[in-house]
Every structure is written in structure tokens, then in C-alpha cells.
Design a protein around this motif. Structure first.
Motif, PDB file in Angstrom:
ATOM      1  N   ASP A   1       0.796  -1.227   0.000  1.00  0.00           N
ATOM      2  CA  ASP A   1       0.000   0.000   0.000  1.00  0.00           C
ATOM      3  C   ASP A   1       0.829   1.278   0.000  1.00  0.00           C
ATOM      4  O   ASP A   1       0.334   2.360   0.280  1.00  0.00           O
ATOM      5  N   ARG A   2       2.110   1.171  -0.365  1.00  0.00           N
ATOM      6  CA  ARG A   2       2.918   2.380  -0.506  1.00  0.00           C
ATOM      7  C   ARG A   2       3.739   2.313  -1.780  1.00  0.00           C
ATOM      8  O   ARG A   2       4.085   1.236  -2.263  1.00  0.00           O
ATOM      9  N   ALA A   3       4.088   3.500  -2.267  1.00  0.00           N
ATOM     10  CA  ALA A   3       5.001   3.592  -3.402  1.00  0.00           C
ATOM     11  C   ALA A   3       6.283   4.281  -2.930  1.00  0.00           C
ATOM     12  O   ALA A   3       6.269   5.013  -1.943  1.00  0.00           O
TER      13      ALA A   3
ATOM     14  N   GLU B   1      -2.268   1.035  -6.563  1.00  0.00           N
ATOM     15  CA  GLU B   1      -2.608   0.869  -5.143  1.00  0.00           C
ATOM     16  C   GLU B   1      -3.596  -0.281  -4.993  1.00  0.00           C
ATOM     17  O   GLU B   1      -4.435  -0.492  -5.863  1.00  0.00           O
TER      18      GLU B   1
ATOM     19  N   ARG C   1      -6.459  -0.911  -3.711  1.00  0.00           N
ATOM     20  CA  ARG C   1      -7.688  -0.425  -3.073  1.00  0.00           C
ATOM     21  C   ARG C   1      -8.795  -1.480  -3.041  1.00  0.00           C
ATOM     22  O   ARG C   1      -9.526  -1.594  -2.062  1.00  0.00           O
TER      23      ARG C   1
ATOM     24  N   LYS D   1      -8.332  -4.064  -0.278  1.00  0.00           N
ATOM     25  CA  LYS D   1      -8.577  -3.531   1.061  1.00  0.00           C
ATOM     26  C   LYS D   1     -10.072  -3.413   1.309  1.00  0.00           C
ATOM     27  O   LYS D   1     -10.581  -3.773   2.364  1.00  0.00           O
TER      28      LYS D   1
ATOM     29  N   THR E   1       3.995  -4.827   4.006  1.00  0.00           N
ATOM     30  CA  THR E   1       5.314  -4.435   3.505  1.00  0.00           C
ATOM     31  C   THR E   1       5.794  -3.195   4.244  1.00  0.00           C
ATOM     32  O   THR E   1       5.055  -2.232   4.403  1.00  0.00           O
TER      33      THR E   1
END
Lengths: 382, 404
Positions: free
Chosen positions: B301-303, B349, B351, B354, B363
């Protein structure tokens, strides 16, 4: 006692074509009425200890006459709450919004209340608020932590303190998006907001803090979309620093107002921070194109430049931070059930149709820095 | 309970990314709630304290913070076949997924494409397949066209194709699965099929490149299976990886070489620990009704920016890093050979996962990279003599002295 402020109706001839039809009634109209149908439930007598959103509350908005509050106050008044705006009175207390019907405006103006004062006059804040005994405070224009104390002192039984913070409190990061749990920057330009949040958290009051990113929409006094619209209208290229791949995020003011409205009396919002902005992010290059698309202009010419090669003095050559700056709104979506209604082009069209496109804007066009940049790039080409 | 739309979700063939109506199609994340399935109960916050105006008939459902998926569905043990590629960045997915399923008590067969004796099997994760066997799983080898024969006529509840990039490679597997009554078909697609966008991130429902092989597969499986799910991953780190990821950075950092990064270094990419992909796949197996008919971006969920990745790797290694930016075209190098990630924003992402599965990412690159660096050193790769011909060409072109 409601104070009616005479407002000179401003007639602006509709200017160029715009992409989408929109009017203020979209916001105040059908959707909102449907909301209200659901909510006509139990009406608690005033004074009863009640924290649900369905009761009539005595609400104070610090600010409320320029941008966010203009939309928020309408939602609250329409819901049946008694709303007071605390301002110095420099801006008109009410203004009829483009597309707002005479009837709606009259109804709103007749109900909204004004408390005139300077929030930096802490003694006055304390005494005037104590006299009114507000249930809820929306602090929309607070900047420094010392502004909170007098309000809390005046209202020991305050049900909720709802604060407009900023995603600017986040520490710059390579690892994105910003989430509510991320590290904050105690040295940022917005450290006053951070200190305010910390003070609220330690005070014991039931608080909620919303962190918007860049806010846009009709009546914006920060030249965000307006900056692009001026250049598009003038047929000028858009100068964007560095690669233009920097990613930012815009959130429509109406979606933000809705979020503020939705956290009222909500237990899940108690002592929580929420990022509020658009669902998608956008590159600087993409934003220039989106503004053009929304306003019905042809795709713009974009000129990239290295800001380090220029001395712009005190002038701002570009309205955004030259970095990635965007926040996840997942928490607000999953905890509050809030979601933005406007996507970017739609939202920009709404802003254009109700504001710039009608000939209104807050800041005059100033192309000084553009000319510096364009001048240099012309020299380089020859 | 509020009226939640029950609809066959057609996330696949997304509407044009720009809409001209005042109510553009949203991310069409409908929960598939077949009327005959009373076993799914969602504890949504529909109560007197929650404004019910939030629920609109056509809107996305509340993604409630509490998901109570029926216990019986989750406890049911499945027979799962993983058809796994024999090389490349996705190979590791099948390895982790197999182990997680086995640990959850499911029965697993991994069919690796090609031959057991091939040279490709001398690289991780294949070198660690004994872990699958000791976990109670089976490992077999074969070709997509001969799945039935290779598994000896065994029947499966779930099939994951983690091999094919186009319909030619997947159709035989899908057809065989359909003919033997497989109840749930999963496919590892790719987030690389999203059309480039000015408005990141890539979310499920966004436009994809019509001619991409994976798109053809997604279309086909959506047509022939009642219960299908497609997963679109990006880059992965994790022990047992078949393809270098963070190692590319470590190789340079430990040798005090500059790290050449194309472009501005601001490009965002999503680098996940493979355990996130494995957990998402496992949740789909254990919640088949919720997963059915959906596309999930199978990413963390992060870049991270490309420069940021270099910095995080350096931090994990406890060393400094010097980053040099260059333009591949000017220098005259093939960008794909010069650098392990795409030279553009490549940012999806997760989404849908989730919201629909209640999946959560774990992560944590800063922490995960420390562990990766420990292994990098443990296997002695930091001492391995290495040449950097492409780097040298780049650095020469931008005139950077390199310590010998």
C-alpha cells in the motif's frame, strides 16, 4: 438575532464554454435533501447530554466567510443546527453563491448568526464564547496553538472541537502516500497546526482533526486552479519547475465541507485525524492539462525550467511545493464512510463554471516570473 | 441492513477514464452478494449513530472497519493447484503462496512449467522446493497443454495460473480447469497493463492497454468461469526471488559505486514484499465469494521513488550512496537493461483488496530491506567480483570518476 448583511448581487456574464454543467444546487439540492430525509429522527431537547448528529446543536465556526466555511455553514444550517460565524467582519458575513437560488440564499442568510471579534483577542474570545455556551466548535481558520486555550476555557462542556489542520504537517518522504500515522515535521511551515493538534490531544476534549492537501473549488482564495486558468485564458504557456512529474493532490472544497459535516457527533471520529482530499493524485503536467480540459481550453504548451537558475525574489513562480505531496484518504473512507464526489476534471469544471469562468477571481494575473522563465528559455533556444 | 447492490462486477472493461456526465462511474467495487449466500455477514456501521445517508443504492458499499466473513467459508480446506512459471520476477509468488496455503492447512500441488532437470531449476525459488514438499505439498513439472496428465487426473477446487502472459499460454490450463470442475480460477496478471495516466495511482477499473496479453486472459477467464479473480502485481522483494530487485542497488552500494538512475529519480514505483501478494491470494482462496469476479492490484500500500529506493537500500546496508541521474537516450543505453524498474511513474494501489477482502498490507520497506541485506551478505554476494559495463558507459557519458 440573525444579522442580514446586504450583499450587492454580482452579475457576471457567463464567459467561455465549459466542460460540464454544474450549479450550486448540485451541492445543496437533491443529494442533500435525500440526506436529510434519513436524518429526521429523534430530536433531543436542548441541554440534554447528546452526542449524536441528529440533534439541533449550537455550533460555532471560527471563520466561515471565505471558503470552506461558506459551504460547511450551509450544510449545517440546512440540517437544522444553529450556526454562528466568529469573524472580524472584514469579509461579508454572507454572500450569494453563483447558482444559489434566491430562496436558498435568503433562508440561509436569515438563520446564520455572526459573532464579531478578533480571535487573537483571547480575553474577548473567552468571554464571548462562554456567554453563548456553544455545543460544538469548528475551528476552520486556526493557525497557532495559543488560539485554542481560550476556546476550551470558555466551553468546559464542549462536545466536540473539530479542527482544520493540514497535510502540510507531514515530514517530506520518499515513501508515499502520507498516511495519518506517518511522521510529522515539527519544523514545517504548518507547525502551528501540528502544535494545535497536539494541544487538543492533550487537553482531554473530544476533538477531530482533518488534514486537507490542496483545496480547490469556487471561491478559492489560494491561487491554485486560478493560477492555471489565468495562463490558459491569456493563451500563455504553463511554466512548470523541473520534470513536471511531481505528484500532488487536489481536494474539492465541497467534499471537504461534507467531511467536516460528517464528523459531527460521530464517535468513530473522536480523537482521530483524517486526511481529506481527492481520490486520485495528479502530476504537475497532468494538472495543467486537466485545468485546460475542465475549462474548455486547448491542451496547453508546458515549459519546464530549473528553479535554481532563477532568483524570483519574493514572488512565487508556481503555486505548489516542488516535491511529491499527496495523502491517502483510505482512513476517512473506511472509518467514516466518506468519499469524494468530485473527480479532478469534474471538480475543476465546477470551479471554473462557478467562479473563474464567470469572470471572478481573487488574485490578478501576474506573469512576471513567467516572463523571466520564458525569456531565459528563448535565449537558450537562439 | 441497507440495500447493497448485488451486481456482477464488470471491473474489467473499464469505462473511458474521463467521464462527461455529472455522475461519472465510480470505481465499480460492487460486493458480489449472490442472493443465495446467507453465509456472508458484514458488520457495517449502519446504526443510529452512523448517518445512513452515506449509503446510496448505486454506491460502493461501506468498507467497514470490521469484516466478519463467515467462519465456515474460511475454515473449509481446499485443494489448490499452482501452475508456476519457471523464471522471472513472478516465480517467487507461487513459492510463498504454496507455503502459506500449506501452513493454513490446504492441500497444494505446484506444477512448474518445463522440466525438473532444466538449468532454470538451479535458481531460487526452485532450489528451495523441498520446503514445499516438507510442508506437505507436491511438486511436479509439465507444460500448460498437459496439466491433466501431469497431475494424474487429480481434481482441484482452486487453480492459480502464475505462468501465462497471454491467452496462448493460459487457455489450455483454463480449459482443463473448467472441464474438471475447478470452482475458482485465479490468474496472476500484471499492473503493467494499465494505460499510463496523469492521475496516479492505477486503481482497479482504470483503462488498460487493449492489446496486452494479460488483458486477453482476463477477458477469457471472466467469460468461462463463474468464479474468477485476477491479480495485478508490480515488483517484489523477498527471499527466494528469481529476479534481482534490491540486489541491483546493494551490488553498487557495497562496492562504493555510484547508483545511476534514469530521469529525475522522482518516478514512483510500488515494491512489495512477496508475503503481501501471498496473503492477498490466500484471502481470495479463503473468501471465494467476496473475491469472485474481481480484479485486485496485488501490491503493497505504498510507493517509493527510485531515488528513495536507493536511499532505503543504502540505509539498510548502513552505508552512504551517491545517486547519478542520466537520460538513457542521450547516453545511448537500453533503459530496460540499465535499470531494474520502469523509467516512469508505475504506481498502483491495492484499493479493491482492502475494500472487498479487508486485506491489509504489511510491507515495510525500511525494515524489510534490512533483512534482505542481511541475506545478501550471508550468501557472500557482497564479496562476489562483479563487472558493471552498462554503468561504466553511463558514468563515462556523464563524466563521473569511479574509484577503482
Amino acid at each position: 438575532m440573525a444579522k442580514l448583511v446586504a450583499v450587492q448581487p454580482q452579475h457576471h456574464p457567463p464567459s467561455s464554454l465549459s466542460l460540464l454543467p454544474s450549479s450550486f444546487s448540485d451541492f445543496n439540492g437533491a443529494r442533500l435533501r435525500a440526506c436529510i430525509q434519513y436524518k429526521r429522527k429523534v430530536r433531543q431537547p436542548k441541554g440534554a447530554l447528546q452526542v449524536t448528529a441528529s440533534s439541533n446543536k449550537k455550533i460555532l465556526i471560527m471563520g466561515g466567510t471565505r471558503f470552506i466555511g461558506v459551504f460547511l455553514s450551509r450544510l449545517l444550517v440546512k440540517e437544522g443546527h444553529q450556526v454562528t460565524l466568529f469573524t472580524r467582519g472584514k469579509a461579508p458575513i454572507t454572500q450569494q453563491l453563483p447558482g444559489e437560488s434566491e430562496k436558498d440564499y435568503a433562508d440561509f442568510s436569515s438563520k446564520i448568526l455572526h459573532l464579531k471579534g478578533d480571535r487573537k483577542d483571547f480575553d474577548f474570545v473567552k468571554s464571548s464564547l462562554a456567554a453563548e455556551d456553544f455545543d460544538v466548535v469548528y475551528d476552520i481558520n486556526g493557525r497557532e496553538a495559543d488560539e485554542v486555550g481560550p476556546i476550551l476555557d470558555a466551553l468546559p462542556k464542549l462536545e466536540q472541537y473539530i479542527y482544520c489542520s493540514s497535510a502540510g504537517v507531514y515530514l517530506k518522504s520518499d515513501y508515499m502516500p502520507h498516511c495519518e500515522t506517518d511522521a510529522v515535521d515539527p519544523k514545517s511551515r504548518h507547525k502551528g497546526k501540528l502544535e494545535t493538534e497536539n494541544l487538543l490531544a492533550s487537553s482531554g476534549v473530544n476533538w477531530t482533526s482533518l488534514r486537507p492537501v490542496y483545496i480547490y473549488g469556487p471561491l478559492n482564495y489560494n491561487p491554485v486552479e486560478e493560477w492555471f486558468f489565468h495562463r490558459l485564458k491569456a493563451g500563455r504557456p504553463i511554466p512548470i519547475p523541473n520534470s513536471g512529474m511531481q505528484i500532488t493532490q487536489l481536494g474539492h472544497v465541497k467534499d471537504l465541507a461534507t467531511a467536516f459535516f460528517q464528523v459531527l457527533g460521530k464517535e468513530k471520529a473522536s480523537k482521530q485525524v483524517f486526511n481529506i482530499s481527492g481520490e486520485k493524485y495528479v502530476t504537475f503536467n497532468g494538472l495543467a492539462k486537466a485545468c485546460a480540459k475542465a475549462a474548455g481550453f486547448p491542451e496547453p504548451e508546458i515549459i519546464h525550467y530549473n528553479p535554481k537558475e532563477f532568483d524570483f525574489g519574493k514572488k512565487k513562480a508556481f503555486p505548489f511545493r516542488d516535491q511529491h505531496y499527496f495523502a491517502s484518504v483510505d482512513k476517512a473512507k473506511s472509518v467514516l464512510g466518506w468519499k469524494p464526489e468530485f473527480d479532478l476534471v469534474e471538480g475543476l469544471a465546477d470551479s471554473y463554471n462557478l467562479d473563474f469562468g464567470r469572470g471572478t477571481f481573487r488574485k490578478e494575473a501576474d506573469f512576471t516570473t513567467d516572463d523571466m522563465i520564458l525569456g531565459k528559455s528563448l535565449v537558450l533556444q537562439t | 441492513m441497507a440495500a447493497l447492490a448485488s451486481s456482477s462486477s464488470s471491473l474489467l472493461f473499464s469505462p473511458p477514464s474521463l467521464s462527461s456526465s455529472p455522475h461519472p462511474p465510480r470505481l465499480s467495487l460492487f460486493l458480489s452478494l449472490p442472493h443465495s449466500s446467507p453465509s456472508l455477514s458484514f458488520s457495517l456501521s449502519i446504526s443510529s449513530s452512523s448517518p445512513s445517508f452515506l449509503v446510496k443504492p448505486h454506491s460502493t458499499p461501506h468498507s467497514a472497519s470490521s469484516f466478519s466473513i463467515n467462519a465456515a467459508t474460511a475454515a473449509e480446506k481446499k485443494k489448490v493447484l499452482i501452475v508456476n512459471t519457471n523464471s522471472g520476477g513472478h516465480a517467487i509468488i507461487g513459492f510463498y503462496f504454496a507455503k502459506e496455503l500449506l501452513a493454513s492447512g490446504h492441500s497444494v500441488t505446484v506444477l512448474t512449467i518445463g522440466e525438473e532437470g532444466s538449468d532454470k531449476m538451479k535458481k531460487p525459488p526452485f532450489t528451495r522446493f523441498s520446503e514445499i514438499v516438507s510442508g506437505g505439498g507436491k511438486t511436479v513439472w509439465g507444460d500448460p497443454g498437459g496439466v491433466g496428465k501431469v497431475v494424474g487426473g487429480e481434481a482441484f477446487d482452486v487453480v492459480l495460473d502464475n505462468n501465462g502472459k497471454d491467452l496462448d499460454a493460459v487457455r489450455p490450463v483454463a480449459d482443463w480447469a473448467k472441464s474438471t470442475g475447478v470452482k475458482q480460477f485465479l490468474f496472476i496478471s500484471s499492473a503493467g497493463i494499465y494505460k499510463p495516466t496523469d492521475e496516479p495511482p492505477h486503481v482497479e477499473g482504470d483503462a488498460v492497454k487493449a492489446d496486452a496479453g494479460h488483458v486477453g486472459v482476463e477477458k477469457y477467464i471472466s467469460e468461462i468461469f463463474d468464479n474468477w479473480t485476477s491479480f495485478r502485481p508490480q515488483y517484489m522483494i523477498g527471499s527466494g526471488n528469481n529476479k534481482d530487485c534490491e540486489e541491483w542497488f546493494f551490488d553498487r552500494i557495497v562496492r562504493d559505486r555510484p547508483v545511476p538512475i534514469p530521469g529525475s529519480g522522482m518516478q514512483l514505483t510500488n515494491i512489495s514484499h512477496v508475503r503481501d501478494l501471498s496473503s492477498m491470494l490466500t484471502q481470495a482462496v479463503e473468501n471465494p465469494t467476496a473475491a469472485s469476479g474481481n480484479i485486485f492490484n496485488c501490491v503493497s500500500d505504498r510507493a517509493v521513488t527510485l531515488d528513495g529506493m536507493a536511499r532505503l537500500c543504502a540505509k539498510a546496508a548502513g552505508r552512504e550512496v551517491t545517486i547519478m541521474h542520466y537520460d538513457p537516450k542521450t547516453v545511448g543505453v537500453d533503459a530496460r537493461k540499465a535499470f531494474p524498474f520502469r523509467n516512469m511513474h508505475f504506481y498502483a494501489e491495492p484499493r479493491a483488496a482492502k475494500e472487498i477482502l479487508g486485506w491489509k498490507g504489511t510491507t515495510n520497506l525500511p525494515e524489510d530491506l534490512k533483512e534482505r541485506f542481511e541475506e545478501y551478505v550471508k550468501i557472500g554476494r557482497d564479496k562476489k567480483p562483479m563487472e558493471f559495463p552498462i554503468d561504466d558507459k553511463i558514468l563515462e557519458s556523464i563524466k563521473v570518476p569511479v574509484a577503482v
